[in-house]
Motif scaffolding. Structure first.
Motif, PDB file in Angstrom:
ATOM      1  N   GLY A 106       0.793  -1.222   0.000  1.00 49.58           N
ATOM      2  CA  GLY A 106       0.000   0.000   0.000  1.00 49.58           C
ATOM      3  C   GLY A 106       0.825   1.270   0.000  1.00 49.58           C
ATOM      4  N   HIS A 107       2.133   1.169   0.129  1.00 49.98           N
ATOM      5  CA  HIS A 107       3.002   2.345   0.138  1.00 49.98           C
ATOM      6  C   HIS A 107       3.175   2.901  -1.266  1.00 49.98           C
ATOM      7  CE1 HIS A 107       4.149   0.310   3.889  1.00 49.98           C
ATOM      8  NE2 HIS A 107       4.279   1.548   4.328  1.00 49.98           N
ATOM      9  N   ARG A 108       3.104   4.216  -1.374  1.00 47.81           N
ATOM     10  CA  ARG A 108       3.346   4.889  -2.644  1.00 47.81           C
ATOM     11  C   ARG A 108       4.836   5.173  -2.782  1.00 47.81           C
ATOM     12  NH1 ARG A 108      -1.598   7.457  -4.782  1.00 47.81           N
ATOM     13  NH2 ARG A 108      -3.139   5.861  -4.267  1.00 47.81           N
ATOM     14  N   PHE A 109       5.326   5.138  -4.007  1.00 44.59           N
ATOM     15  CA  PHE A 109       6.709   5.485  -4.326  1.00 44.59           C
ATOM     16  C   PHE A 109       6.744   5.933  -5.775  1.00 44.59           C
ATOM     17  CE2 PHE A 109       6.233   1.050  -5.377  1.00 44.59           C
ATOM     18  CZ  PHE A 109       6.972   0.856  -6.530  1.00 44.59           C
ATOM     19  N   CYS A 110       7.865   6.517  -6.184  1.00 43.37           N
ATOM     20  CA  CYS A 110       7.986   7.002  -7.563  1.00 43.37           C
ATOM     21  C   CYS A 110       9.151   6.322  -8.262  1.00 43.37           C
ATOM     22  CB  CYS A 110       8.210   8.509  -7.592  1.00 43.37           C
ATOM     23  SG  CYS A 110       6.818   9.452  -6.935  1.00 43.37           S
ATOM     24  N   VAL A 111       8.999   6.151  -9.563  1.00 37.30           N
ATOM     25  CA  VAL A 111      10.089   5.694 -10.426  1.00 37.30           C
ATOM     26  C   VAL A 111      10.436   6.872 -11.312  1.00 37.30           C
ATOM     27  CG1 VAL A 111      10.803   4.053 -12.201  1.00 37.30           C
ATOM     28  CG2 VAL A 111       9.258   3.308 -10.366  1.00 37.30           C
ATOM     29  N   VAL A 112      11.698   7.330 -11.191  1.00 37.41           N
ATOM     30  CA  VAL A 112      12.143   8.547 -11.877  1.00 37.41           C
ATOM     31  C   VAL A 112      13.295   8.236 -12.824  1.00 37.41           C
ATOM     32  CG1 VAL A 112      11.400   9.984  -9.938  1.00 37.41           C
ATOM     33  CG2 VAL A 112      13.771   9.218 -10.049  1.00 37.41           C
ATOM     34  N   GLN A 113      13.401   9.028 -13.870  1.00 39.85           N
ATOM     35  CA  GLN A 113      14.487   8.888 -14.843  1.00 39.85           C
ATOM     36  C   GLN A 113      15.764   9.483 -14.278  1.00 39.85           C
ATOM     37  OE1 GLN A 113      14.250   7.407 -18.028  1.00 39.85           O
ATOM     38  NE2 GLN A 113      16.477   7.603 -17.997  1.00 39.85           N
ATOM     39  N   ARG A 114      16.852   8.774 -14.440  1.00 37.80           N
ATOM     40  CA  ARG A 114      18.155   9.315 -14.054  1.00 37.80           C
ATOM     41  C   ARG A 114      18.417  10.571 -14.879  1.00 37.80           C
ATOM     42  NH1 ARG A 114      22.204   5.740 -16.222  1.00 37.80           N
ATOM     43  NH2 ARG A 114      22.247   7.162 -17.953  1.00 37.80           N
ATOM     44  N   PRO A 115      18.855  11.664 -14.253  1.00 38.17           N
ATOM     45  CA  PRO A 115      19.143  12.885 -15.016  1.00 38.17           C
ATOM     46  C   PRO A 115      20.198  12.637 -16.089  1.00 38.17           C
ATOM     47  CG  PRO A 115      19.070  13.364 -12.676  1.00 38.17           C
ATOM     48  CD  PRO A 115      19.011  11.856 -12.818  1.00 38.17           C
ATOM     49  N   GLU A 116      20.004  13.253 -17.221  1.00 38.18           N
ATOM     50  CA  GLU A 116      20.928  13.130 -18.361  1.00 38.18           C
ATOM     51  C   GLU A 116      22.354  13.466 -17.937  1.00 38.18           C
ATOM     52  OE1 GLU A 116      21.515  12.025 -22.216  1.00 38.18           O
ATOM     53  OE2 GLU A 116      19.526  12.244 -21.338  1.00 38.18           O
ATOM     54  N   GLY A 117      23.279  12.614 -18.305  1.00 30.51           N
ATOM     55  CA  GLY A 117      24.688  12.863 -18.045  1.00 30.51           C
ATOM     56  C   GLY A 117      25.178  12.468 -16.665  1.00 30.51           C
ATOM     57  N   ARG A 118      24.270  12.054 -15.773  1.00 35.48           N
ATOM     58  CA  ARG A 118      24.698  11.667 -14.432  1.00 35.48           C
ATOM     59  C   ARG A 118      24.767  10.152 -14.339  1.00 35.48           C
ATOM     60  NH1 ARG A 118      21.110  13.275  -9.534  1.00 35.48           N
ATOM     61  NH2 ARG A 118      20.379  11.143  -9.569  1.00 35.48           N
ATOM     62  N   ALA A 119      25.887   9.655 -13.871  1.00 38.29           N
ATOM     63  CA  ALA A 119      26.045   8.207 -13.700  1.00 38.29           C
ATOM     64  C   ALA A 119      25.119   7.736 -12.585  1.00 38.29           C
ATOM     65  CB  ALA A 119      27.495   7.878 -13.352  1.00 38.29           C
ATOM     66  N   ILE A 120      24.565   6.545 -12.734  1.00 35.99           N
ATOM     67  CA  ILE A 120      23.641   6.010 -11.740  1.00 35.99           C
ATOM     68  C   ILE A 120      24.381   5.415 -10.536  1.00 35.99           C
ATOM     69  CG2 ILE A 120      23.384   3.685 -12.666  1.00 35.99           C
ATOM     70  CD1 ILE A 120      20.309   4.135 -12.156  1.00 35.99           C
ATOM     71  N   GLN A 121      25.655   5.135 -10.690  1.00 33.23           N
ATOM     72  CA  GLN A 121      26.452   4.626  -9.580  1.00 33.23           C
ATOM     73  C   GLN A 121      26.629   5.722  -8.552  1.00 33.23           C
ATOM     74  OE1 GLN A 121      27.325   1.578  -9.061  1.00 33.23           O
ATOM     75  NE2 GLN A 121      26.814   0.731 -11.036  1.00 33.23           N
ATOM     76  N   PRO A 122      26.918   5.509  -7.323  1.00 35.18           N
ATOM     77  CA  PRO A 122      27.132   4.202  -6.727  1.00 35.18           C
ATOM     78  C   PRO A 122      25.828   3.542  -6.283  1.00 35.18           C
ATOM     79  CG  PRO A 122      27.538   5.879  -5.098  1.00 35.18           C
ATOM     80  CD  PRO A 122      27.159   6.591  -6.380  1.00 35.18           C
ATOM     81  N   HIS A 123      25.953   2.333  -5.871  1.00 35.74           N
ATOM     82  CA  HIS A 123      24.867   1.560  -5.256  1.00 35.74           C
ATOM     83  C   HIS A 123      23.744   1.186  -6.226  1.00 35.74           C
ATOM     84  CE1 HIS A 123      26.978   2.743  -1.670  1.00 35.74           C
ATOM     85  NE2 HIS A 123      26.664   4.014  -1.844  1.00 35.74           N
ATOM     86  N   ALA A 124      24.013   1.137  -7.515  1.00 33.38           N
ATOM     87  CA  ALA A 124      22.985   0.746  -8.471  1.00 33.38           C
ATOM     88  C   ALA A 124      22.890  -0.777  -8.544  1.00 33.38           C
ATOM     89  CB  ALA A 124      23.291   1.302  -9.843  1.00 33.38           C
ATOM     90  N   ASN A 125      21.674  -1.231  -8.770  1.00 31.33           N
ATOM     91  CA  ASN A 125      21.428  -2.647  -9.053  1.00 31.33           C
ATOM     92  C   ASN A 125      21.319  -2.810 -10.553  1.00 31.33           C
ATOM     93  OD1 ASN A 125      20.917  -3.659  -6.240  1.00 31.33           O
ATOM     94  ND2 ASN A 125      19.358  -2.064  -6.353  1.00 31.33           N
ATOM     95  N   ARG A 126      21.855  -3.902 -11.067  1.00 27.61           N
ATOM     96  CA  ARG A 126      21.740  -4.212 -12.501  1.00 27.61           C
ATOM     97  C   ARG A 126      20.717  -5.327 -12.653  1.00 27.61           C
ATOM     98  NH1 ARG A 126      26.007  -2.073 -15.474  1.00 27.61           N
ATOM     99  NH2 ARG A 126      27.679  -1.270 -14.167  1.00 27.61           N
ATOM    100  N   TRP A 127      19.764  -5.103 -13.554  1.00 26.32           N
ATOM    101  CA  TRP A 127      18.682  -6.060 -13.773  1.00 26.32           C
ATOM    102  C   TRP A 127      18.733  -6.546 -15.220  1.00 26.32           C
ATOM    103  CZ3 TRP A 127      17.012  -6.775  -9.051  1.00 26.32           C
ATOM    104  CH2 TRP A 127      16.973  -5.710  -8.160  1.00 26.32           C
ATOM    105  N   ASP A 128      18.625  -7.834 -15.399  1.00 23.45           N
ATOM    106  CA  ASP A 128      18.580  -8.420 -16.762  1.00 23.45           C
ATOM    107  C   ASP A 128      17.178  -8.716 -17.165  1.00 23.45           C
ATOM    108  OD1 ASP A 128      21.354  -8.401 -17.176  1.00 23.45           O
ATOM    109  OD2 ASP A 128      21.564 -10.218 -15.968  1.00 23.45           O
TER     110      ASP A 128
END
Length: 128
Positions: A106-128
């Protein structure tokens, strides 16, 4: 393959004036105010955090007070589909930029686009 990570902790404040909440949370968390009016519309403020910490935002809202998380990704469609497979569902696509979703709990959350030019690291998960 895509990547995602916890990027923002958003403190939703149902207030006319965000200033008292900004002062409280800045002092409570020991984080200086980075920007008291991030978007120039009085709806968002940002506290200063280290590069490897989640961003802490305060947001003026019309719904009851709560805290929500933002998941940042390099592929919104793939991440939303991954989360739906885990039981989440879409609530609203906001300003053509991010998805408000709801977890099975029931918790709300958002999925947002990584800002252009900014690396997603550190602590990113890789999904196949």
């Amino acid at each position: 393959m895509h990547q995602s990570r916890l990027s923002n902790i958003v403190i939703d404040c149902q207030l006319e004036d965000l200033a008292p909440a900004i002062e409280f949370w800045s002092r409570a968390l020991g984080k200086p105010v980075a920007d008291a009016d991030e978007d120039g519309d009085g709806k968002y403020a940002k506290l200063q955090t280290a590069a490897d910490e989640p961003v802490i935002l305060l947001q003026k809202v019309d719904h009851p007070n709560r805290v929500h998380l933002d998941i940042e990704t390099d592929d919104i469609d793939a991440e939303v589909q991954r989360l739906e497979a885990l039981g989440a569902h879409r609530i609203e696509f906001v300003h053509g930029r991010w998805w408000v979703m709801q977890a099975p709990s029931g918790h709300r959350f958002c999925v947002v686009q990584r800002p252009e030019g900014r690396a997603i690291q550190p602590h990113a998960n890789r999904w196949d």
